[in-house]
Design a protein around this motif. Structure first.
Motif: not given
Length: 78
Positions: A3-12
C-alpha cells in the motif's frame, strides 16, 4: 502487494527503480495498470497499491486497466 500509504516515498521510489515494483493498482476499484498510466496518477494515495508483477495483481483478483492495458482489458472482458 504494498500500500502506498504504508511506505515512505523514498523507499517506494527506490523499489520502483530497482525493478521490485512494476504495476500499480487501485485498492477500491480492484484495477491494475502501468506505473505511468494517467488514470493511476490521479488516484488518491490511500487507494494506491503496488505489485511486483501482473501475475501478483491477478492473483489478488485485480483486473487490467482499460486505458493503459487495453489488450489485456479486452481479453479480461471476454
Amino acid at each position: 502487494m504494498i500500500r502506498h500509504s504504508d511506505v515512505d516515498d523514498k523507499v517506494l521510489l527506490k523499489m520502483i527503480k530497482d525493478g521490485n515494483l512494476s504495476i500499480g493498482g487501485n485498492r477500491n476499484l480492484k484495477i491494475y495498470g502501468t506505473l505511468n498510466c494517467k488514470s493511476g496518477k490521479r488516484m488518491k494515495r490511500q487507494n494506491r497499491v503496488f505489485f511486483a508483477s501482473e501475475k501478483e495483481a491477478i492473483a489478488n483478483k485485480y483486473r487490467p486497466c482499460g486505458h493503459c492495458m487495453r489488450t489485456a482489458y479486452k481479453l479480461w472482458k471476454l
